[in-house]
Design an enzyme around this catalytic site. Structure first.
Site, PDB file in Angstrom:
ATOM      1  N   CYS A 177      -7.045 -12.983  14.927  1.00 20.84           N
ATOM      2  CA  CYS A 177      -7.278 -13.647  16.224  1.00 20.84           C
ATOM      3  C   CYS A 177      -8.479 -13.072  16.962  1.00 20.84           C
ATOM      4  CB  CYS A 177      -6.047 -13.488  17.125  1.00 20.84           C
ATOM      5  SG  CYS A 177      -4.866 -14.835  16.949  1.00 20.84           S
ATOM      6  N   ILE A 236      -2.043  -7.101  -4.081  1.00 22.53           N
ATOM      7  CA  ILE A 236      -1.290  -8.094  -3.318  1.00 22.53           C
ATOM      8  C   ILE A 236      -2.062  -9.393  -3.183  1.00 22.53           C
ATOM      9  CG2 ILE A 236      -2.161  -7.346  -1.047  1.00 22.53           C
ATOM     10  CD1 ILE A 236       1.454  -8.445  -1.800  1.00 22.53           C
ATOM     11  N   ASP A 265      -5.907  -0.310   3.419  1.00 23.07           N
ATOM     12  CA  ASP A 265      -7.128   0.370   3.824  1.00 23.07           C
ATOM     13  C   ASP A 265      -8.342  -0.554   3.781  1.00 23.07           C
ATOM     14  OD1 ASP A 265      -7.417  -0.017   1.149  1.00 23.07           O
ATOM     15  OD2 ASP A 265      -7.781   2.072   0.627  1.00 23.07           O
ATOM     16  N   ASN A 266      -8.123  -1.853   3.712  1.00 25.68           N
ATOM     17  CA  ASN A 266      -9.302  -2.730   3.694  1.00 25.68           C
ATOM     18  C   ASN A 266      -8.957  -4.082   4.303  1.00 25.68           C
ATOM     19  OD1 ASN A 266      -8.770  -4.812   1.358  1.00 25.68           O
ATOM     20  ND2 ASN A 266      -8.035  -2.811   0.658  1.00 25.68           N
ATOM     21  N   CYS A 305      -8.238 -19.229  17.346  1.00 22.47           N
ATOM     22  CA  CYS A 305      -8.200 -18.529  16.060  1.00 22.47           C
ATOM     23  C   CYS A 305      -8.260 -19.546  14.921  1.00 22.47           C
ATOM     24  CB  CYS A 305      -6.928 -17.693  15.959  1.00 22.47           C
ATOM     25  SG  CYS A 305      -6.757 -16.872  14.389  1.00 22.47           S
ATOM     26  N   CYS A 351     -15.343   5.060  -4.476  1.00 18.93           N
ATOM     27  CA  CYS A 351     -16.186   4.614  -5.593  1.00 18.93           C
ATOM     28  C   CYS A 351     -17.526   4.071  -5.095  1.00 18.93           C
ATOM     29  CB  CYS A 351     -15.438   3.622  -6.482  1.00 18.93           C
ATOM     30  SG  CYS A 351     -14.644   2.315  -5.584  1.00 18.93           S
ATOM     31  N   ARG A 379      -5.820  -6.998   4.182  1.00 20.57           N
ATOM     32  CA  ARG A 379      -5.118  -7.210   5.466  1.00 20.57           C
ATOM     33  C   ARG A 379      -5.191  -8.679   5.891  1.00 20.57           C
ATOM     34  NH1 ARG A 379      -7.193  -1.693   7.435  1.00 20.57           N
ATOM     35  NH2 ARG A 379      -5.261  -0.538   7.731  1.00 20.57           N
ATOM     36  N   GLY A 423       0.845  -1.207   0.000  1.00 19.77           N
ATOM     37  CA  GLY A 423       0.000   0.000   0.000  1.00 19.77           C
ATOM     38  C   GLY A 423       0.866   1.236   0.000  1.00 19.77           C
TER      39      GLY A 423
HETATM   40  N1  LIG Z   1      -5.136  -5.483  -2.460  1.00 19.13           N
HETATM   41  C1  LIG Z   1      -4.329  -4.435  -2.503  1.00 19.13           C
HETATM   42  N2  LIG Z   1      -3.118  -4.543  -3.083  1.00 19.13           N
HETATM   43  C2  LIG Z   1      -2.287  -3.484  -3.145  1.00 19.13           C
HETATM   44  N3  LIG Z   1      -2.596  -2.274  -2.648  1.00 19.13           N
HETATM   45  C3  LIG Z   1      -3.778  -2.108  -2.066  1.00 19.13           C
HETATM   46  C4  LIG Z   1      -4.709  -3.180  -1.961  1.00 19.13           C
HETATM   47  N4  LIG Z   1      -5.805  -2.719  -1.332  1.00 19.13           N
HETATM   48  C5  LIG Z   1      -5.592  -1.416  -1.059  1.00 19.13           C
HETATM   49  N5  LIG Z   1      -4.375  -1.047  -1.498  1.00 19.13           N
HETATM   50  C6  LIG Z   1      -3.782   0.293  -1.405  1.00 19.13           C
HETATM   51  O1  LIG Z   1      -3.604   0.654  -0.055  1.00 19.13           O
HETATM   52  C7  LIG Z   1      -3.545   2.084  -0.003  1.00 19.13           C
HETATM   53  C8  LIG Z   1      -4.237   2.532   1.247  1.00 19.13           C
HETATM   54  O2  LIG Z   1      -4.012   3.895   1.401  1.00 19.13           O
HETATM   55  P1  LIG Z   1      -5.095   4.931   1.931  1.00 19.13           P
HETATM   56  O3  LIG Z   1      -5.772   4.344   3.098  1.00 19.13           O
HETATM   57  O4  LIG Z   1      -4.419   6.226   2.137  1.00 19.13           O
HETATM   58  O5  LIG Z   1      -6.119   4.950   0.768  1.00 19.13           O
HETATM   59  P2  LIG Z   1      -6.216   5.903  -0.495  1.00 19.13           P
HETATM   60  O6  LIG Z   1      -7.156   5.192  -1.416  1.00 19.13           O
HETATM   61  O7  LIG Z   1      -4.884   6.281  -1.039  1.00 19.13           O
HETATM   62  O8  LIG Z   1      -6.813   7.230   0.097  1.00 19.13           O
HETATM   63  P3  LIG Z   1      -8.292   7.479   0.498  1.00 19.13           P
HETATM   64  O9  LIG Z   1      -8.879   6.107   0.610  1.00 19.13           O
HETATM   65  O10 LIG Z   1      -8.234   8.142   1.827  1.00 19.13           O
HETATM   66  O11 LIG Z   1      -8.890   8.269  -0.617  1.00 19.13           O
HETATM   67  C9  LIG Z   1      -4.163   2.619  -1.274  1.00 19.13           C
HETATM   68  O12 LIG Z   1      -3.196   3.272  -2.035  1.00 19.13           O
HETATM   69  C10 LIG Z   1      -4.697   1.377  -1.956  1.00 19.13           C
HETATM   70  O13 LIG Z   1      -4.583   1.439  -3.362  1.00 19.13           O
HETATM   71 ZN   LIG Z   2      -4.856 -15.764  14.835  1.00 25.25          ZN
END
Ligand SMILES: Nc1ncnc2c1ncn2[C@@H]1O[C@H](COP(=O)(O)OP(=O)(O)OP(=O)(O)O)[C@@H](O)[C@H]1O
Ligand SMILES: [Zn+2]
Length: 644
Positions: A165, A100, A121-122, A437, A177, A126, A28
């Site tokens: 966990c 990833i 960010d999700n 877990c 979006c 993670r 990220g």
């Molecule tokens: N599966 C993934 N593989 C690679 N990168 C990812 C994946 N999921 C999310 N990301 C990246 O993780 C980063 C998280 O950064 P951040 O939380 O600042 O989000 P952002 O999209 O850049 O900003 P915002 O969401 O606040 O507009 C983002 O750049 C996003 O593209």
């Molecule tokens: Zn665990």
């Protein structure tokens, strides 16, 4: 230049050497990721790989400081790489513009690294990186922020708990979006309506665009182009604010643009609607004459009803027009308006717009009262919090490289509301893995209670394996019969999709061996037939231990505990130790002291008494929380929310 000279001298020689020689992966390159990359480059790390699936949006520029205006539209990972190379051209940096979670990044890829730093960010991503780092036995530093709060923790097999966990509270964060293109919950419409308020009357903020998002990853590159030509929609999408001024805030024109033309444009993005119910464009004339609830129309005399009841569509359009006209008048005396939930016109505007949009997308309507409580809780990303979290990640990295895992305790960034101080709270010890877990134990298993005569195989795959157990590409084998009932190979088991579990031989007592090759993850599932006694009961239950099949209230206790900061409080507190600093702005305090803070106290104390319950009920809550994956563009927080 001596390679070690750039490395912070306060560190031991062994750590300094490790910094120079190690290889790290940053997942990220967004708010936290950019800060981490800058810190790594300036702390002497030499071998860095970056992966990010996204391209740079103008809204990223206020906090993702490796990016500039001229980079908008370019891949984040690549631009981040080039910028850190400007800091130090001798660095060895590799960038991947990719997700990833794809199978290209398997266990062997992770084994290349001494350390992985998450800046995601999700939860989907993670969860995935968590599983991969466990499989590859690579230390993972996980970080997350939410407004002024945040946290950083080490995940290391055999030392700490893993990301999965503990149960997570339902997610309250939304990708841009979702807000702009595919709302599916009332809150998405409320966020959108607040953004619309700011676009029309407030300060310009590129983060708060309300128009259809053509950069939605679900779209093919050229999606929506047709509509731009055909529909006469304003292609250049000039500043909404300027346009509204030009048309003198004509309610009908505004209404038709946001609720008819923009929706038509969204419809032209066909990919979005292949698996979703498409929205229905709504014209001003149609809304105003909509056959609403007549009684409601008359409820204006009764302010209580007015506040607590969802408005009819015709009432929404009336309120839309009247609030627009009053806000326009107010704006004529000021340079911009600031949205405040206690400002009547602003709140009316948001309630009306949110409900009109909800109607268009077939989403449940909300009363003004409900909209107010939701709208008041939405908070944006804060650059400073990201910077603090990234700094903590690097401090954790130093300790990991020095193999001082025990010192790498989870650290929380909290806002102290009685003064302007930020608090950093560190656990005194590592949080050990949850023995139940279903991810990091040696032979993970879960009990799944489900009505085998009702649930279809496809539902089992989507709702349980993917949404609840966070798998990406599961293959399921029915033990005893050695039959593959669900395959990750496209088309291979489609014939089973609409059959019930029972029809393909899955019954009470059946055992499924599920394998996700993308995640290097195997799970044994014990099936129990379960028929919910009424519709308030969950459709299915996923538990690590059978004794927690109890009525919901008994397991969950106080609803607020589900959203508790379980991590802080799941530790014994007799020996909470952290250093205390004199610094004016940021204090590192003893975690125990934080409990005494009036703001933190009640929740922390309450949660402590629920530790046992947290442990027992963890996987069950996960099930109850099973919600669609969302990211953290916008986050809604309750006081008790944990972060990621
Ligand atoms: N599966 C993934 N593989 C690679 N990168 C990812 C994946 N999921 C999310 N990301 C990246 O993780 C980063 C998280 O950064 P951040 O939380 O600042 O989000 P952002 O999209 O850049 O900003 P915002 O969401 O606040 O507009 C983002 O750049 C996003 O593209
Ligand atoms: Zn665990």
């Amino acid at each position: 230049m001596d390679t070690l000279s750039a490395v912070p001298c306060v560190l031991s020689k062994a750590v300094r050497e490790a910094i120079v020689n190690c290889k790290v992966l940053v997942v990220g390159a967004g708010g936290i990721g950019c800060e981490i990359l800058k810190n790594l480059a300036l702390s002497g790390f030499k071998n860095i790989e970056i992966i990010d699936l996204d391209t740079i949006d103008v809204s990223n520029l206020n906090r993702q400081f490796l990016f500039r205006k001229e980079h908008v539209g370019l891949p984040k990972a690549e631009v981040a790489r080039n910028t850190v190379l400007n800091y130090n051209p001798l660095l060895n940096v590799k960038a991947y513009h990719d997700s990833i979670t794809t199978s290209d990044y398997g266990v062997n890829f992770y084994k290349n690294f001494d350390l992985v730093l998450n800046a995601l960010d999700n939860r989907t991503a993670r969860n995935h990186v968590n599983r991969m780092c466990l499989a590859a036995d690579v230390p993972l530093i996980e970080s997350g922020t939410s407004g002024y709060t945040g946290q950083v923790e080490l995940i290391k097999k055999g030392y700490t708990q893993c990301y999965e966990c503990q149960p997570k509270p339902p997610q309250k964060s939304f990708p841009g979006c979702t807000i702009r293109n595919t709302p599916s919950e009332p809150v998405h419409c409320i966020v959108w309506a607040k953004h619309l308020f700011n676009q029309l009357f407030g300060e310009a903020d590129p983060d708060q665009d309300v128009s259809p998002d053509t950069a939605d990853p679900e779209l093919a590159a050229d999606a929506g182009k047709l509509a731009l030509i055909d529909d006469g929609v304003d292609v250049h999408r000039k500043s909404t604010y300027l346009w509204a001024k030009e048309i003198d805030y004509n309610a009908e024109k505004l209404f038709n643009k946001f609720f008819q033309d923009d929706i038509k444009y969204l419809l032209s993005m066909e990919n979005l609607w292949k698996k979703r119910k498409p929205p229905k464009p709504l014209a001003w004339a149609e809304a105003a004459s909509h056959e609403g609830d007549i009684e409601q129309e008359n409820s204006e005399d009764n302010p209580k009803t007015e506040e607590m009841q969802a408005w009819s569509l015709s009432k929404c359009s009336k309120v839309f027009a009247s609030s627009v006209s009053k806000l326009k008048e107010e704006l004529s005396h000021k340079s911009f308006l600031v949205w405040d939930k206690d400002h009547k016109e602003g709140m009316d505007f948001v309630t009306a717009c949110a409900n009109i949009r909800a109607h268009i997308f077939s989403i449940a309507q909300k009363s003004r009262f409900e909209v107010k409580s939701i709208a008041g809780n939405i908070i944006p990303a804060i650059a400073t919090t990201n910077a603090i979290a990234a700094g903590l990640s690097i401090l954790h990295a130093f300790k990991v490289l020095g193999k001082e895992y025990e010192k790498c305790t989870p650290t929380y960034i909290r806002q102290k509301s009685s003064s302007a101080k930020t608090l950093l709270m560190a656990e005194s010890t590592l949080i050990k893995a949850n023995p139940n877990c279903y991810v990091c134990t040696e032979k993970p298993s879960v009990n799944v209670s489900v009505n085998v005569t009702q649930m279809t195989v496809k539902e089992f795959e989507t709702e349980i394996l993917k949404k609840t157990l966070n798998m990406i590409a599961p293959d399921a084998l029915l033990e005893g019969k050695n039959v593959v009932v669900i395959s990750s190979e496209e088309g291979e088991t489609d014939i089973n999709n609409d059959k019930t579990l029972q029809e393909i031989g899955i019954r009470d007592g059946s055992i499924l061996k599920v394998d996700d090759f993308v995640q290097n993850y195997e799970l044994t599932i014990y099936i129990t037939n379960y028929v919910p006694s009424d519709i308030t009961q969950p459709q299915f239950k996923v538990d690590a231990k059978s004794e927690i099949y109890k009525p919901i209230q008994e397991v969950n206790g106080d609803e607020s505990d589900i959203n508790g900061k379980s991590k802080m409080d799941s530790n014994e507190t007799d020996d909470k130790m952290a250093t205390s600093s004199e610094d004016d702005l940021i204090e590192v305090i003893e975690a125990q002291d934080a409990v005494d803070d009036p703001q933190e106290g009640s929740s922390a104390k309450r949660k402590k008494s629920n530790v046992a319950e947290e442990q027992r009920g963890s996987t069950k809550r996960r099930k109850l929380d099973s919600s669609e994956e969302q990211d953290d563009d916008l986050i809604m927080l309750d006081d008790d929310d944990i972060l990621y």
